[in-house]
Design an enzyme around this catalytic site. Structure first.
Site, PDB file in Angstrom:
ATOM      1  N   HIS A  23       0.832  -1.201   0.000  1.00 33.52           N
ATOM      2  CA  HIS A  23       0.000   0.000   0.000  1.00 33.52           C
ATOM      3  C   HIS A  23       0.867   1.252   0.000  1.00 33.52           C
ATOM      4  O   HIS A  23       2.067   1.191   0.258  1.00 33.52           O
ATOM      5  CB  HIS A  23      -0.963   0.027   1.193  1.00 33.52           C
TER       6      HIS A  23
HETATM    7  P1  TYD Z   1      -2.264  -3.786   7.516  1.00 29.71           P
HETATM    8  O1  TYD Z   1      -2.350  -2.376   7.043  1.00 29.71           O
HETATM    9  O2  TYD Z   1      -2.826  -4.848   6.614  1.00 29.71           O
HETATM   10  O3  TYD Z   1      -0.756  -4.165   7.875  1.00 29.71           O
HETATM   11  P2  TYD Z   1       0.534  -3.973   6.967  1.00 29.71           P
HETATM   12  O4  TYD Z   1       1.232  -2.759   7.513  1.00 29.71           O
HETATM   13  O5  TYD Z   1       1.335  -5.197   7.090  1.00 29.71           O
HETATM   14  O6  TYD Z   1       0.081  -3.724   5.577  1.00 29.71           O
HETATM   15  O7  TYD Z   1      -2.976  -3.885   8.921  1.00 29.71           O
HETATM   16  C1  TYD Z   1      -3.357  -5.111   9.525  1.00 29.71           C
HETATM   17  C2  TYD Z   1      -4.574  -4.878  10.407  1.00 29.71           C
HETATM   18  O8  TYD Z   1      -4.276  -4.013  11.488  1.00 29.71           O
HETATM   19  C3  TYD Z   1      -5.731  -4.252   9.646  1.00 29.71           C
HETATM   20  O9  TYD Z   1      -6.913  -4.875  10.092  1.00 29.71           O
HETATM   21  C4  TYD Z   1      -5.730  -2.811  10.081  1.00 29.71           C
HETATM   22  C5  TYD Z   1      -5.134  -2.870  11.465  1.00 29.71           C
HETATM   23  N1  TYD Z   1      -4.339  -1.683  11.814  1.00 29.71           N
HETATM   24  C6  TYD Z   1      -4.808  -0.804  12.768  1.00 29.71           C
HETATM   25  O10 TYD Z   1      -5.908  -0.970  13.335  1.00 29.71           O
HETATM   26  N2  TYD Z   1      -4.062   0.278  13.095  1.00 29.71           N
HETATM   27  C7  TYD Z   1      -2.850   0.518  12.516  1.00 29.71           C
HETATM   28  O11 TYD Z   1      -2.161   1.522  12.862  1.00 29.71           O
HETATM   29  C8  TYD Z   1      -2.366  -0.411  11.517  1.00 29.71           C
HETATM   30  C9  TYD Z   1      -1.038  -0.194  10.843  1.00 29.71           C
HETATM   31  C10 TYD Z   1      -3.150  -1.489  11.214  1.00 29.71           C
END
Ligand code: TYD
Length: 140
Positions: free
Chosen positions: A56
């Site tokens: 992302h």
């Molecule tokens: P995600 O964005 O998929 O992680 P990555 O950084 O590996 O792409 O996030 C995983 C899960 O955690 C998703 O359900 C959203 C949640 N999340 C939060 O609630 N707060 C946050 O600050 C972050 C980074 C993720």
């Protein structure tokens, strides 16, 4: 002349290590060691070696990523055909990621703990998770 890429805004950082006979201590202060105030921290661990995380770009959040234990790789992609791969494998080294830069994190070691410092609190709406949409935005 070299064409501008948002990748050029990203850079590797090395934080000072305070060491003595008791071990090491690393400090990261907002607006001093890194170019933003820290509004959020999260960390990623327990990811298998074949997992790709991230995938992302963020419209508002800037990040510093540090593997405080173990290692992983970060692939940065400007959506215009250029990429940069950084290995994070030292607890005092990190990568600064500006807003609007696409990132993948992968090749996690079993003991990897990836610490993420962010300039913004979590807001799902500021995430671009569709690579085609990202490419379109970056071509503008
Ligand atoms: P995600 O964005 O998929 O992680 P990555 O950084 O590996 O792409 O996030 C995983 C899960 O955690 C998703 O359900 C959203 C949640 N999340 C939060 O609630 N707060 C946050 O600050 C972050 C980074 C993720």
């Amino acid at each position: 002349m070299k064409e501008y890429s948002i990748l050029d805004q990203s850079y590797e950082v090395s934080f000072p290590q305070h060491g003595d006979e008791r071990g090491w201590l690393v400090v990261v202060e907002g607006m001093k060691d890194i170019p933003f105030d820290i509004k959020r921290i999260f960390y990623i661990y327990g990811s298998d070696g074949d997992v790709i995380r991230g995938r992302h770009a963020n419209r508002k959040s800037e990040f510093i990523l540090v593997n405080v234990a173990g290692s992983c790789k970060v692939r940065l992609d400007d959506g215009r055909g250029k990429e940069k791969i950084i290995v994070l494998d030292q607890p005092h080294k990190g990568i600064y990621i500006p807003k609007m830069l696409w990132k993948d994190m992968y090749d996690f070691s079993n003991d990897s703990i990836l610490l993420c410092l962010s300039s913004q609190v979590y807001d799902n709406e500021e995430y671009i998770r569709d690579y085609e949409e990202y490419k379109k935005e970056m071509r503008k």
